[in-house]
Enzyme design. Structure first.
Site, PDB file in Angstrom:
ATOM      1  N   ASN A  27       0.877  -1.176   0.000  1.00 48.09           N
ATOM      2  CA  ASN A  27       0.000   0.000   0.000  1.00 48.09           C
ATOM      3  C   ASN A  27       0.911   1.222   0.000  1.00 48.09           C
ATOM      4  O   ASN A  27       1.530   1.532   1.010  1.00 48.09           O
ATOM      5  CB  ASN A  27      -0.896  -0.029   1.251  1.00 48.09           C
ATOM      6  CG  ASN A  27      -1.716   1.234   1.408  1.00 48.09           C
ATOM      7  OD1 ASN A  27      -1.809   2.048   0.488  1.00 48.09           O
ATOM      8  ND2 ASN A  27      -2.324   1.407   2.572  1.00 48.09           N
ATOM      9  N   TRP A  28       0.982   1.848  -1.152  1.00 49.48           N
ATOM     10  CA  TRP A  28       1.908   2.981  -1.286  1.00 49.48           C
ATOM     11  C   TRP A  28       1.361   4.268  -0.675  1.00 49.48           C
ATOM     12  O   TRP A  28       2.062   5.269  -0.629  1.00 49.48           O
ATOM     13  CB  TRP A  28       2.247   3.205  -2.759  1.00 49.48           C
ATOM     14  CG  TRP A  28       3.262   2.235  -3.300  1.00 49.48           C
ATOM     15  CD1 TRP A  28       4.011   1.344  -2.583  1.00 49.48           C
ATOM     16  CD2 TRP A  28       3.653   2.085  -4.675  1.00 49.48           C
ATOM     17  NE1 TRP A  28       4.853   0.657  -3.430  1.00 49.48           N
ATOM     18  CE2 TRP A  28       4.652   1.085  -4.720  1.00 49.48           C
ATOM     19  CE3 TRP A  28       3.259   2.694  -5.873  1.00 49.48           C
ATOM     20  CZ2 TRP A  28       5.258   0.695  -5.911  1.00 49.48           C
ATOM     21  CZ3 TRP A  28       3.864   2.296  -7.054  1.00 49.48           C
ATOM     22  CH2 TRP A  28       4.853   1.311  -7.077  1.00 49.48           C
ATOM     23  N   LYS A  29       0.083   4.272  -0.283  1.00 43.27           N
ATOM     24  CA  LYS A  29      -0.518   5.483   0.293  1.00 43.27           C
ATOM     25  C   LYS A  29      -0.232   6.689  -0.619  1.00 43.27           C
ATOM     26  O   LYS A  29      -0.248   6.534  -1.833  1.00 43.27           O
ATOM     27  CB  LYS A  29      -0.011   5.685   1.730  1.00 43.27           C
ATOM     28  CG  LYS A  29      -0.160   4.407   2.559  1.00 43.27           C
ATOM     29  CD  LYS A  29       0.030   4.585   4.031  1.00 43.27           C
ATOM     30  CE  LYS A  29      -0.209   3.246   4.721  1.00 43.27           C
ATOM     31  NZ  LYS A  29      -0.133   3.330   6.163  1.00 43.27           N
TER      32      LYS A  29
ATOM     33  N   HIS B 130      -9.686   1.441   4.506  1.00 48.66           N
ATOM     34  CA  HIS B 130      -8.411   1.511   5.235  1.00 48.66           C
ATOM     35  C   HIS B 130      -8.596   2.419   6.456  1.00 48.66           C
ATOM     36  O   HIS B 130      -9.344   3.391   6.404  1.00 48.66           O
ATOM     37  CB  HIS B 130      -7.312   2.053   4.321  1.00 48.66           C
ATOM     38  CG  HIS B 130      -5.957   1.974   4.947  1.00 48.66           C
ATOM     39  ND1 HIS B 130      -5.526   2.902   5.856  1.00 48.66           N
ATOM     40  CD2 HIS B 130      -4.963   1.059   4.830  1.00 48.66           C
ATOM     41  CE1 HIS B 130      -4.307   2.556   6.268  1.00 48.66           C
ATOM     42  NE2 HIS B 130      -3.944   1.447   5.648  1.00 48.66           N
TER      43      HIS B 130
ATOM     44  N   GLU C  55      -6.936   4.712   7.651  1.00 46.37           N
ATOM     45  CA  GLU C  55      -6.700   6.148   7.398  1.00 46.37           C
ATOM     46  C   GLU C  55      -7.909   6.790   6.707  1.00 46.37           C
ATOM     47  O   GLU C  55      -8.202   7.965   6.925  1.00 46.37           O
ATOM     48  CB  GLU C  55      -5.417   6.326   6.566  1.00 46.37           C
ATOM     49  CG  GLU C  55      -4.188   6.031   7.423  1.00 46.37           C
ATOM     50  CD  GLU C  55      -2.991   5.465   6.667  1.00 46.37           C
ATOM     51  OE1 GLU C  55      -2.924   5.602   5.433  1.00 46.37           O
ATOM     52  OE2 GLU C  55      -2.118   4.880   7.346  1.00 46.37           O
TER      53      GLU C  55
ATOM     54  N   GLU D  61      -5.860  -5.003  10.239  1.00 43.10           N
ATOM     55  CA  GLU D  61      -4.779  -4.066  10.506  1.00 43.10           C
ATOM     56  C   GLU D  61      -5.053  -3.333  11.810  1.00 43.10           C
ATOM     57  O   GLU D  61      -5.801  -2.340  11.827  1.00 43.10           O
ATOM     58  CB  GLU D  61      -4.689  -3.027   9.381  1.00 43.10           C
ATOM     59  CG  GLU D  61      -4.386  -3.613   8.027  1.00 43.10           C
ATOM     60  CD  GLU D  61      -3.777  -2.571   7.108  1.00 43.10           C
ATOM     61  OE1 GLU D  61      -2.623  -2.751   6.706  1.00 43.10           O
ATOM     62  OE2 GLU D  61      -4.436  -1.560   6.822  1.00 43.10           O
TER      63      GLU D  61
ATOM     64  N   GLY E 235       2.308   1.878  10.765  1.00 39.32           N
ATOM     65  CA  GLY E 235       3.299   2.949  10.664  1.00 39.32           C
ATOM     66  C   GLY E 235       3.991   3.280  11.975  1.00 39.32           C
ATOM     67  O   GLY E 235       4.654   4.301  12.096  1.00 39.32           O
TER      68      GLY E 235
ATOM     69  N   SER F 291       3.037  -2.601  10.243  1.00 41.94           N
ATOM     70  CA  SER F 291       4.490  -2.738  10.412  1.00 41.94           C
ATOM     71  C   SER F 291       5.027  -4.113  10.012  1.00 41.94           C
ATOM     72  O   SER F 291       5.916  -4.646  10.666  1.00 41.94           O
ATOM     73  CB  SER F 291       4.892  -2.372  11.846  1.00 41.94           C
ATOM     74  OG  SER F 291       4.542  -1.021  12.116  1.00 41.94           O
TER      75      SER F 291
ATOM     76  N   GLY G 193       2.626  -1.336   4.262  1.00 43.93           N
ATOM     77  CA  GLY G 193       2.704   0.086   3.917  1.00 43.93           C
ATOM     78  C   GLY G 193       4.148   0.506   3.693  1.00 43.93           C
ATOM     79  O   GLY G 193       4.723   0.296   2.627  1.00 43.93           O
ATOM     80  N   GLY G 194       4.758   1.061   4.729  1.00 41.48           N
ATOM     81  CA  GLY G 194       6.105   1.626   4.632  1.00 41.48           C
ATOM     82  C   GLY G 194       7.110   0.716   3.938  1.00 41.48           C
ATOM     83  O   GLY G 194       7.866   1.166   3.068  1.00 41.48           O
TER      84      GLY G 194
HETATM   85  P1  PGA Z   1       2.612  -0.033   7.623  1.00 42.44           P
HETATM   86  O1  PGA Z   1       1.179   0.264   6.966  1.00 42.44           O
HETATM   87  O2  PGA Z   1       3.111  -1.317   7.016  1.00 42.44           O
HETATM   88  O3  PGA Z   1       3.465   1.145   7.234  1.00 42.44           O
HETATM   89  O4  PGA Z   1       2.416  -0.165   9.087  1.00 42.44           O
HETATM   90  C1  PGA Z   1       0.252  -0.760   6.733  1.00 42.44           C
HETATM   91  C2  PGA Z   1      -1.001  -0.193   6.114  1.00 42.44           C
HETATM   92  O5  PGA Z   1      -1.432   0.904   6.501  1.00 42.44           O
HETATM   93  O6  PGA Z   1      -1.613  -0.816   5.230  1.00 42.44           O
END
Ligand code: PGA
Length: 251
Positions: A12-14, A100, A102, A170, A176, A215, A236-237
């Site tokens: 997930n590149w956000k 998601h 966010e 999640e 994050g 994470s 994500g990251g």
């Molecule tokens: P993260 O994000 O791996 O940076 O914790 C996961 C996500 O939000 O899908």
């Protein structure tokens, strides 16, 4: 014994990357993942809307599915700033994240909007990856089970045929933050989700993939994937760098 469904390693590149970054990412990532067996592992990257076409072209015939990070549930209309399923399909995109944390936290997504999006995706044949998970305060108050149950039941209300559906658990406190749920903490919630899926869909519930996110990195992914009800990761990251994400996909 039930065989595990095909693993999904999803990035997930956000709100990251430009077209040039995408080209260079895949130039590195594709050779690094050429030994990932597509019958065992499906790779997917959820990219920002503006990069979907570039990413799709850069991937070419490689075994990497490109997905959106969100979609609107209406077919068309006066919804400034939104993107429809038909618009995604127009670019050859056939998967999207939904709900998601966010989106829930900053853009007022609710279980009701997630449900509408899910129903629209299933109706139009695009794969929804539905995200659910509790906040730190909810976990500390012992409410993880109720929160996850409410979110899952809300998202899946009225869904009859769930063949093409992915759930991502999640925990918000792990996103994050560098704090990953332990393998056992994740499995406990995945088992709960599996039970709810089987309650609603019968045996099909065993074939629905449940990804863990929060994470995930190359050094913790193998332990998570070894758990009975964890069928992949939403990353994500660690999906932003080709070498690190390739290590995760190769694990
Ligand atoms: P993260 O994000 O791996 O940076 O914790 C996961 C996500 O939000 O899908």
């Amino acid at each position: 014994m039930m065989t595990k469904p095909r693993t999904m390693i999803a990035g997930n590149w956000k709100m990251h990357k430009t077209a040039a970054d995408v080209e260079s990412f895949f130039k590195d990532f594709i050779p690094l993942t050429k030994h990932v067996n597509p019958t065992k592992t499906e790779m997917l990257i959820a990219a920002p809307y503006t990069l979907l076409a570039t990413a799709k072209a850069a991937v070419g015939k490689a075994n990497i599915r490109i997905a959106a990070q969100n979609v609107h549930f209406e077919a068309q209309g006066a919804f400034t700033g939104e993107i429809s399923i038909a618009m995604l399909k127009d670019l050859g995109i056939n998967a999207t994240l939904i709900g998601h944390s966010e989106r829930r936290q900053y853009f007022a997504e609710t279980d009701q909007t997630v449900n509408k999006k899910l129903l629209a995706c299933l109706q139009h044949g695009i794969l929804p990856i539905v995200c659910i998970g509790e906040t730190r305060a909810e976990r500390e108050a012992g409410k993880t089970g109720t929160v996850v149950t409410t979110q899952l039941r809300g998202a899946l209300a009225g869904v009859k045929d769930a063949k093409d559906l992915v759930i991502a658990y999640e925990p918000v406190w792990a996103i994050g933050t560098g704090l990953t749920a332990t393998n056992a903490q994740a499995q406990e919630v995945h088992a709960l989700i599996r039970g709810l899926l089987k309650e609603q869909f019968g045996a099909v519930g065993d074939s629905i993939r449940i990804l863990y996110g929060g994470s995930v990195k190359s050094d913790n992914v193998a332990g998570l994937l070894a758990e009975k009800d964890i069928n992949g990761g939403l990353v994500g990251g660690a999906s932003l760098k080709a070498d690190e994400f390739a290590k995760i996909a190769n694990a």
